[in-house]
Design an enzyme around this catalytic site. Sequence first.
Site, PDB file in Angstrom:
ATOM      1  N   HIS A   9      18.632  -6.950  28.238  1.00 16.85           N
ATOM      2  CA  HIS A   9      18.296  -7.442  26.901  1.00 16.85           C
ATOM      3  C   HIS A   9      19.516  -7.997  26.163  1.00 16.85           C
ATOM      4  CE1 HIS A   9      14.238  -6.085  27.249  1.00 16.85           C
ATOM      5  NE2 HIS A   9      14.541  -4.809  27.246  1.00 16.85           N
TER       6      HIS A   9
ATOM      7  N   ASP B 272      11.466  -5.142  35.459  1.00 11.56           N
ATOM      8  CA  ASP B 272      11.326  -4.206  34.350  1.00 11.56           C
ATOM      9  C   ASP B 272      10.022  -4.485  33.601  1.00 11.56           C
ATOM     10  OD1 ASP B 272      13.512  -2.376  32.658  1.00 11.56           O
ATOM     11  OD2 ASP B 272      12.022  -3.317  31.360  1.00 11.56           O
TER      12      ASP B 272
ATOM     13  N   HIS C 123       9.789  -4.752  30.519  1.00 13.13           N
ATOM     14  CA  HIS C 123      10.144  -5.633  29.411  1.00 13.13           C
ATOM     15  C   HIS C 123      10.772  -6.922  29.939  1.00 13.13           C
ATOM     16  CE1 HIS C 123      10.591  -1.412  27.932  1.00 13.13           C
ATOM     17  NE2 HIS C 123       9.862  -1.887  26.945  1.00 13.13           N
TER      18      HIS C 123
ATOM     19  N   ASP D 184      10.290   1.166  34.542  1.00 14.33           N
ATOM     20  CA  ASP D 184       9.419   1.602  33.452  1.00 14.33           C
ATOM     21  C   ASP D 184       8.042   0.952  33.509  1.00 14.33           C
ATOM     22  OD1 ASP D 184      10.725  -0.763  32.929  1.00 14.33           O
ATOM     23  OD2 ASP D 184      11.496  -0.162  30.972  1.00 14.33           O
TER      24      ASP D 184
END
Length: 312
Positions: free
Chosen positions: A130, A167, A169, A248
């Site tokens: 990120h 991921d 995200h 995740d």
Amino acid sequence: MTTAYYTHDDCKLHEMGSWHPECPQRLQAIEDQLIASRIKDLLDCRDAPLASEASLARVHSADAIYRIRENCPSERSEYEHFPLDADTALNAYSWKASLRAAGAAIAATDAVLNAEVENAFCAVRPPGHHATAKESMGFCMFNNVAVAVRHALDVRGLKRIAIVDFDVHHGNGTEDIFRNDAAVLMVGFFQHPYYPYSGTEQPASNMVNIPVPAHSQGQEIRSLVEQHWLPALRAYRPEMIFISAGFDAHREDDMGQLGLVEADYVWITRAVMQIADEFAQGRVVSCLEGGYNLSALGRSVAAHIKVLAGLD
């Protein structure tokens, strides 16, 4: 097949509060599972070195580096934190942990390119995907994979690198850094709509973004990988592959709402390694990103590493 395993105890000293899901126990859960699975002794275990600021500066602005270096609390203030955003903070050890995380990715890159090992996994934190060129966010300080990719391009002279991000995200920081860079192809899937609410609006030409709705299961993800990732990767013919390995998306992880299990990570890893074997001399560096259910994280990383190491 020789797989290097990079980590360092400094990465366990960074913490953002006892409540925070991105916790030091994540690395211990991975190590415990590798020992329990009798995998760790079969890996080439190496300490993560410290990245240089010059390596970070190939990716991050001077202000982004300064903000982390200069705002870590004193070691005498063990429980003090400096907030970078609503869910990302520094403690006294965050600077050194961040240098270890990026340093591991760089060292793994060199070890693979020097043919010391065939591939590598970096069990490090804080995670990185990120972090944009100018901003730390989403639990991430520096973009570990991006720093290593830039090293491979600028220092080691590679011309075509692929980044695989699985991921839950979207890796918005990595996309920000490599947007429209012909030397990098990035493929990823991510839950959408979901944090960081990006990746769907006019993605760059070198991004293969696959947004998927909540509650998508492993077989749906596998089909999308076959339809979108694999043709793009084969057409690109990467010289090396980096993995932003977030776990995740596991069905037991409350951070997201996807339904992957260990067998899905095994399948994805095998598919990526086949591309690497075809075009990149098997060269793969995988770096830990998300994964917050400790049991699921440990099991998933062990399954991922078993494939990397040819033990599955």
